[in-house]
Every structure is written in C-alpha cells, then in structure tokens.
Design an enzyme around this catalytic site. Sequence first.
Site, mmCIF file in Angstrom:
data_model
loop_
_atom_site.group_PDB
_atom_site.id
_atom_site.type_symbol
_atom_site.label_atom_id
_atom_site.label_comp_id
_atom_site.label_asym_id
_atom_site.label_seq_id
_atom_site.Cartn_x
_atom_site.Cartn_y
_atom_site.Cartn_z
ATOM 1 N N GLU A 231 0.700 -1.222 0.011
ATOM 2 C CA GLU A 231 -0.070 0.000 -0.132
ATOM 3 C C GLU A 231 0.930 1.301 -0.245
ATOM 4 O O GLU A 231 1.620 1.397 0.858
ATOM 5 C CB GLU A 231 -0.817 -0.127 1.345
ATOM 6 C CG GLU A 231 -1.594 1.325 1.532
ATOM 7 C CD GLU A 231 -2.498 1.177 3.007
ATOM 8 O OE1 GLU A 231 -2.369 0.198 3.445
ATOM 9 O OE2 GLU A 231 -3.033 2.284 3.016
ATOM 10 N N ASP B 299 -1.172 -0.947 5.719
ATOM 11 C CA ASP B 299 -1.139 -0.473 6.988
ATOM 12 C C ASP B 299 -1.984 -1.461 7.774
ATOM 13 O O ASP B 299 -3.260 -1.762 7.268
ATOM 14 C CB ASP B 299 -1.666 0.905 6.939
ATOM 15 C CG ASP B 299 -0.409 1.879 6.232
ATOM 16 O OD1 ASP B 299 0.745 1.253 6.242
ATOM 17 O OD2 ASP B 299 -0.832 2.885 5.809
ATOM 18 N N ASP C 217 -4.577 -0.476 9.490
ATOM 19 C CA ASP C 217 -5.716 0.237 9.890
ATOM 20 C C ASP C 217 -6.916 -0.018 8.841
ATOM 21 O O ASP C 217 -6.782 -0.758 7.990
ATOM 22 C CB ASP C 217 -5.351 1.781 9.621
ATOM 23 C CG ASP C 217 -4.882 2.386 8.185
ATOM 24 O OD1 ASP C 217 -5.195 1.521 7.377
ATOM 25 O OD2 ASP C 217 -4.313 3.331 8.177
ATOM 26 N N ASP D 287 -8.025 1.752 6.450
ATOM 27 C CA ASP D 287 -7.863 1.644 4.857
ATOM 28 C C ASP D 287 -7.187 0.307 4.427
ATOM 29 O O ASP D 287 -7.207 0.025 3.312
ATOM 30 C CB ASP D 287 -7.005 3.067 4.458
ATOM 31 C CG ASP D 287 -7.940 4.398 4.689
ATOM 32 O OD1 ASP D 287 -9.047 3.921 4.292
ATOM 33 O OD2 ASP D 287 -7.514 5.429 5.162
#
Length: 640
Positions: free
Chosen positions: A427, A500, A502, A504
Amino acid sequence: MLNSYDESSIQVLEGLDGVRKRPSMYIGSKDRKGWHHLVWEIFDNSIDEALAGYCNEIKITIKKDDSIIVADNGRGIPTGMHKKGKSTPEVIFTMLHSGGKFDGNSYKTSGGLHGVGASVVNALSEFCYVTIYRDKKIYEIGFKNGGHLARHLKLIGKTVKTGTVVHFRPDSTIFNNFKFSYSMICERARESALLISGLKIIVVDEHSKKEEQFCFTNGLEEFVKYLIADEKNISPIMLLKGEMDSVQLEVGMQYSSNAYSENIISFANNVKTIDGGTHVVGFRTAITKVINDYARTENLLKEKEKNFEGSDVREGLTAVISVRIPENMIQYEGQTKSKLGTNEIKNIVDNIVTKQFSFWLQENKTVAYEILTKIIKTREVREATRKAREQARGQRQSKGLKDRMLIGKLAPAQNRSPNKNELFLVEGDSAGGTAKMGRARSFQAILSLKGKIINAEKSNLATLLKNPEINMITNAIGGGIGENFDLDDVNYDKIIIMTDADVDGAHIQILLLTFFYRYMKPLMAAQKIYLALPPLYKISNKKSNETSYAWNQKDLYKQLEKHTKSEIQRYKGLGEMNADQLWTTTMNPETRQLVQVTIGDRHKAEKKIITLMGDDSDKRKKWIEANINFTLEDNFVIAS
Ligand code: 0RA
C-alpha cells in the site's frame, strides 16, 4: 432395501494396525478435518439406516471432554455371533472393511457398506463405547486405546426402543487435541436433513449449551431457499424429479438476478461431490440445450445468431442436484470422493432434466421470458468483455509507452524461480520504497499500489481491463485473468498483500482479495495468497537498549511485564518503520507472520463476497448490523 441381512453376511478383511500407522490413508488427513471425519464416518452409518427407511432421528452430542456421541433410532447393529467366533458388533468395530453384502439395489452413503468406517474410527479413538437397542434388549460393548476390546458384548437390560449409540473420543496420541466445531457439525447436519425429508437431526454442544434441530419436509426446496437467502429472484424454485434405470434424481433450482456466477451444489448418495462429476455435466448439458431450444422456438434467438453458451445460461443459477445410485454403480474419480465418475449417470440426468425443464418452461411462459431476458443480457456482457480483452491483448503486443510505465513500477526479483519467488503488493509508494530497500532482492519482488483498487464485484472484466492498477497486478503475476487464468504461468509462489494495520489497509486487502477471488480463483484455491501481518506495537527498553515487537494487546502486556520502563510505539502504518524493521518484522520468512488465505466453504465464501462487496447495500447493512461488534480498541490509550 437390504435383504435378509444377518450375521453371516459380514465380510472380514483386515485388522486395525494399518489404520493407526497411516491414518491419512483412511481419513484423508490428521488435521482438524481428519478429526471431524471420524464423526462423519459414524454419522454416515446412521444416515444409511435413515435411507434404508428404519431411522428418523439422529442426535450428535459434543461432550465436555471433547468426545462425541452419535445416537440413532435405527434397527440397531445385529448382536449375534459372527462366524469367526466374535460378536457382530466386535467384527464391525475391529475389522477393516467389514460391512454387509447387499443386493445392488440398496442405496447407501459415503462409507458405502453398513458399519464400514466404524472400525477406522475405533482404531483412531482413545475409547469407543457402543450401546445397542435391539430385540427388546440393551447390549453394550467397549474398546480402548485404538480398538482393543475392553468389554465383550454384554446384555445389560431391557428396552422397547431400537437403535445404536456410539460414544468415542479421538486418540490424542494420533491427533493434536482439536475441539469439535459445533458450527461445522450443524452445517453437515443441516445438509443431510435437507437431503432426507422427514429425518430429524439434533446437534448438542455441552460446552456452550447450544442445541439445534434440523428437520425439513420438502428438502430441496428449502435447500435452495437457504442458499439463495435474500437475493432477488427471477424465477420461483423449480423442482425436477425423476427415476431411470434405478437411479433417482432430484433437482431444486432457481434463477436470481444478484448473483453474477453460478452456484451448483451436487450430491451422490447424500455425500457432497465438491468437484461435481457426471451428474453435474449431465445437468449442465441439459439446461443449455433446453434454453437454446426454447429460445429458438420462441424466436428469441434469430436464425443467424449463435447459440447461448453454457456460462450465459448458468449465470445467476443456483441449483442443488441430488442423485441416488445403486451402490454397485457408484464410481468416483480420483482418491477423494469429491467427483462422481459413473458414466451412465450423465445421460440419465440429461434425459430427466431435459424432459422436465422443457415442460416447466412451457407451463410457465412469463417466468421463462424473464429468465431468457437475463440470459440475453449476460451474453451481451460476455461479448463486450471478449472485445475488451482482444483490445487489451492488442495493446500488450504493441508494447506501448504506457505499458512499460506500468511494468516500471514493479521491482522484480533477481532470480527467476516461480517456485520460490514472492510478490509483495504494498500500500502506497512510500511503504513500497521502504520495502524495496528492506527486501531480499534475490527472491522478493515489490509492487506498490496507489490507494484503493477498483471493486471487482461491482465491475465486469471489460471495466477491470481498462484499470491501470489491475493491469499492473495482472502483468506482474503473469497467469492471465478470468476464465483464461493459468496457474502454470504464475511467476510467484506467494502473493503477499502488505498494507497498513488500519481501516484503509483492511479495505485495500478486501478489494484485492475480491479481485483475486473473482478473476484469479485458482491462485486463491492453491492457497498462494497471503496477508502480511505488520506488528502493532514497538517496545523499546531504555535500559537494555533492546527493541521488541508485539502483534496484539495480549502480546504487548506480556512483554511489558518483562520489561518495565519501556516505551511503546503504536504503529499506525508501514511508513513508520525503516527498511530494517520492515524486513525483520514483516518480510523476513524466518521472523514474519503471514495469514494464508483460503476459500473454505465455497458456498459461504460466495455468499459473503456477494453480501459484502456486491451492489445491494441494504443487504450489506443488515449483515453488518447482525454480525459486527464495533469496539473502541483503536482508541485505547495504554498508560505506561
Ligand atoms: C449392520 C447390519 C445392519 C445394521 C447395521 C450394521 C447398523 C450399523 C450402525 C452404525 C450406527 N448405526 C447403525 N445402525 C445399524 C442391518 C440390521 C438388520 O438387518 O436388522
């Protein structure tokens, strides 16, 4: 039906030692699946009694000590002496392949013969107790430590009931200590109850005190209803039934508009044939033929137009196919019983379905037209897709500037070894840059992705092929896309998604997985797709100058106990790590943690993708409300 079944017709072949030496040969594997296989073996014997018409209730109980009881109200295992001087139950539970002779017309399930499999289960169990209710009497026999007789068959009381109760615990010296899965057992129980109308199956879990009952009166109709759940239907549920040459066929099917793919589940003698086989081939052939014939006679296909293809006709079709075949006709392809091989079945199913489905369409004109409208639409999309693919191929051949730019994003591995190489999909450009520096360049390749990729569940192949990100991934992987995907051409042994930790990141993961599931399914089925698991916390000990990492809160607390006076950093993204740290924690095969992605239950996977990624947002909302607990974990502040 079984004729004159008595003690003398048991065939004795072999002892139990071989089973303990090579369990996988008998139950497939020694993992969690093999552990559950023992339940299916015993359960299938009870199912046989139900199929023979002597049993209408089966109860499976998961006991507190992780043993299992399967109880049925069938005829009970015969209790007389067998000709080798042993009681019949002892023979059934200690001799491999002992089962009954049968006339070719008896319908039997997986194990095939009555009581087959019982000895395998006994051989792999710590203990196995059998209680038999028969001839107004209760008998008991017991085995220990892999099938050693512990108690001879003994009369212990009187009863008015009939039936068999088997209580066993898998041997922990052979298996790791697994837990029985209540949901897996329920799933199987539901499936069997749906296939055998009127049979009641009860599942009890003494750990959680949960209990469920499955009993259906019009099985296949309810089966299809269960599969389709809340999708939009184009047709009612169609039920086709017939018998030919001692083969019984039942089909339940329905067209719906939401599902983009076909969903055919098949059974032979009540055992799921995951890889289909001749019954499915016969069914598909018939459906395609009937639809084309109908379209021609109704002039929905003009003379100069080509026939619909099978995939046009099956898109959005959910079907359950159940055949019952005399035991002597059953053949499977390969070692697992996942694909029916009996050749005659193809024509039999084709014949019955052709007759009945044509008749159904004639009788239900309005629905027939709606089905045809959908099929015509499907064909249009397919043709548009084909054109787009040809264009894309043309582009590739021209090796235009744009193409080279796309490939330029890939930092390839130095060696060309598809059996070892790994492709990291990372990402963001900055994390991608770090990964490029940190990797083992001999076998690790990096492709950084800009933000979110397109949702493959809401796009067709034509749209996807226009998407640069998708093109980049497809080119890098090398096996093609969609129906033409070929696992042999894939450049990597592992495709690792690294995002990541998280929301997203999670979103990017699921978008990529959706794309792989829909357009590179063999890659997923071969379990070559992984999620990288970056650590959530870095713990720096000021005194010793040591650094350690934690992947979850439990981990974190444990380490904090050891090192008081530590500084904790909560990683929000890959970008907070330097190349060294990223290598050690997330990329080094020796120290990293990966999640291997598997499809699992195909039907459940299909349903979940449609619900979570498809365009029916109401359905998604309902699912989320019913299944997700939002927590504040991300906002917790840890005091130190
Ligand atoms: C051998 C012969 C017969 C039934 C069975 C075995 C039998 C086995 C199991 C295992 C679990 N439940 C079972 N129920 C029956 C036929 C008996 C007859 O002819 O009466």
